[in-house]
Design an enzyme around this catalytic site. Structure first.
Site, short mmCIF file in Angstrom:
data_model
loop_
_atom_site.label_atom_id
_atom_site.label_comp_id
_atom_site.label_asym_id
_atom_site.label_seq_id
_atom_site.Cartn_x
_atom_site.Cartn_y
_atom_site.Cartn_z
N LYS A 11 1.86 2.97 6.64
CA LYS A 11 0.51 2.41 6.75
C LYS A 11 0.44 1.23 7.73
O LYS A 11 1.48 0.67 8.12
CB LYS A 11 0.03 1.99 5.35
CG LYS A 11 -0.14 3.18 4.40
CD LYS A 11 -0.73 2.73 3.05
CE LYS A 11 -0.94 3.90 2.12
NZ LYS A 11 -1.56 3.48 0.83
N TYR A 51 -9.11 10.47 2.59
CA TYR A 51 -9.20 9.85 1.26
C TYR A 51 -10.47 10.27 0.52
O TYR A 51 -10.89 9.58 -0.42
CB TYR A 51 -9.14 8.32 1.39
CG TYR A 51 -7.73 7.79 1.56
CD1 TYR A 51 -6.78 7.93 0.55
CD2 TYR A 51 -7.34 7.14 2.72
CE1 TYR A 51 -5.49 7.45 0.69
CE2 TYR A 51 -6.04 6.65 2.87
CZ TYR A 51 -5.13 6.81 1.84
OH TYR A 51 -3.85 6.32 1.97
N ARG A 87 8.00 10.13 -4.03
CA ARG A 87 7.26 9.25 -4.95
C ARG A 87 8.20 8.22 -5.57
O ARG A 87 7.85 7.05 -5.74
CB ARG A 87 6.56 10.07 -6.04
CG ARG A 87 5.48 11.03 -5.54
CD ARG A 87 4.24 10.37 -5.02
NE ARG A 87 3.56 9.57 -6.00
CZ ARG A 87 2.37 8.99 -5.79
NH1 ARG A 87 1.74 9.12 -4.62
NH2 ARG A 87 1.80 8.26 -6.71
N ARG A 104 7.93 0.10 -1.63
CA ARG A 104 6.83 -0.83 -1.91
C ARG A 104 7.35 -2.16 -2.46
O ARG A 104 6.80 -3.22 -2.14
CB ARG A 104 5.82 -0.16 -2.84
CG ARG A 104 4.95 0.86 -2.08
CD ARG A 104 4.17 1.74 -3.00
NE ARG A 104 3.11 2.47 -2.29
CZ ARG A 104 2.41 3.47 -2.83
NH1 ARG A 104 2.65 3.85 -4.08
NH2 ARG A 104 1.47 4.08 -2.13
N ASN A 114 0.07 -1.33 0.90
CA ASN A 114 1.32 -1.04 0.19
C ASN A 114 2.28 -0.15 0.99
O ASN A 114 3.07 0.58 0.43
CB ASN A 114 1.03 -0.50 -1.21
CG ASN A 114 0.22 0.78 -1.18
OD1 ASN A 114 -0.07 1.32 -0.12
ND2 ASN A 114 -0.16 1.27 -2.35
N HIS A 117 2.09 5.97 2.09
CA HIS A 117 1.41 7.00 1.30
C HIS A 117 2.39 8.14 1.11
O HIS A 117 3.19 8.43 2.01
CB HIS A 117 0.18 7.53 2.05
CG HIS A 117 -0.34 8.82 1.47
ND1 HIS A 117 -1.24 8.85 0.44
CD2 HIS A 117 -0.05 10.12 1.76
CE1 HIS A 117 -1.48 10.12 0.11
NE2 HIS A 117 -0.77 10.91 0.91
N GLU A 128 -2.38 18.08 2.98
CA GLU A 128 -2.27 16.89 3.82
C GLU A 128 -1.47 17.18 5.10
O GLU A 128 -1.80 16.67 6.18
CB GLU A 128 -1.64 15.75 3.01
CG GLU A 128 -2.56 15.28 1.89
CD GLU A 128 -1.95 14.27 0.93
OE1 GLU A 128 -2.67 13.82 0.03
OE2 GLU A 128 -0.76 13.92 1.09
#
Ligand code: UDP
Length: 140
Positions: A11, A51, A87, A104, A114, A117, A128
């Site tokens: 990000k 989003y 994740r 993170r 953060n 993604h 995605e």
């Protein structure tokens, strides 16, 4: 478990602090292979579409503004159980709640900025990936 693919974004808070390589090292050390990667500056329309699932959430407009505030790096990751593995290595949405050693925990600024993604299911990963990449750009 067979090889699986997931979708990842580094990000704008992380690209701004020149953390792409450090984040990629964490991903690779976790056993994920970066099989596609490109740097983009999202338009407002692209961020809103990506989003769209969060459209009714109170943080949606701020999130779109943040995601268009600077470059992002979009990626396809491949590995055993890649969705869950990514994740795990990302850590909790709120860095204050993220486990030691996660991306993170190490790098995120706050719950919005953060750093990464990652798709939350194999179904969303496929959607995605198709949003950002042509098949010819993915080299497994
Ligand atoms: N987000 C935010 N405020 C919140 C929750 C989420 O700004 O209270 C942002 C944050 O950047 C997060 C993204 O919205 O990564 C998507 O939220 P989600 O709940 O899907 O979390 P994730 O799957 O990214 O951990």
């Amino acid at each position: 478990m067979a090889l699986q693919r997931t979708f990842s974004i580094i990000k704008p808070d992380a690209t701004r602090r020149n953390l792409t390589g450090q984040i990629n090292a964490v991903l690779e050390n976790a056993g994920l292979r970066i099989i596609a990667q490109k740097r983009l500056h999202l338009t407002k329309a692209q961020a809103e579409a990506f989003y769209a699932v969060h459209k009714e959430r109170p943080f949606y407009n701020d999130l779109v503004a943040f995601m268009t505030s600077g470059p992002v790096v979009v990626q396809v990751l491949e590995g055993e159980d890649a969705v869950a593995k990514n994740r795990d290595v990302m850590g909790a949405t709120n860095p204050k709640e993220a486990a030691e050693g996660t991306i993170r925990k190490s790098f995120a600024e706050n719950i919005e900025a953060n750093s990464v993604h990652g798709s939350d299911s194999a179904e969303n990963a496929a959607i995605e990936i198709a949003f950002f990449f042509a098949g010819i750009e993915i080299v497994g």
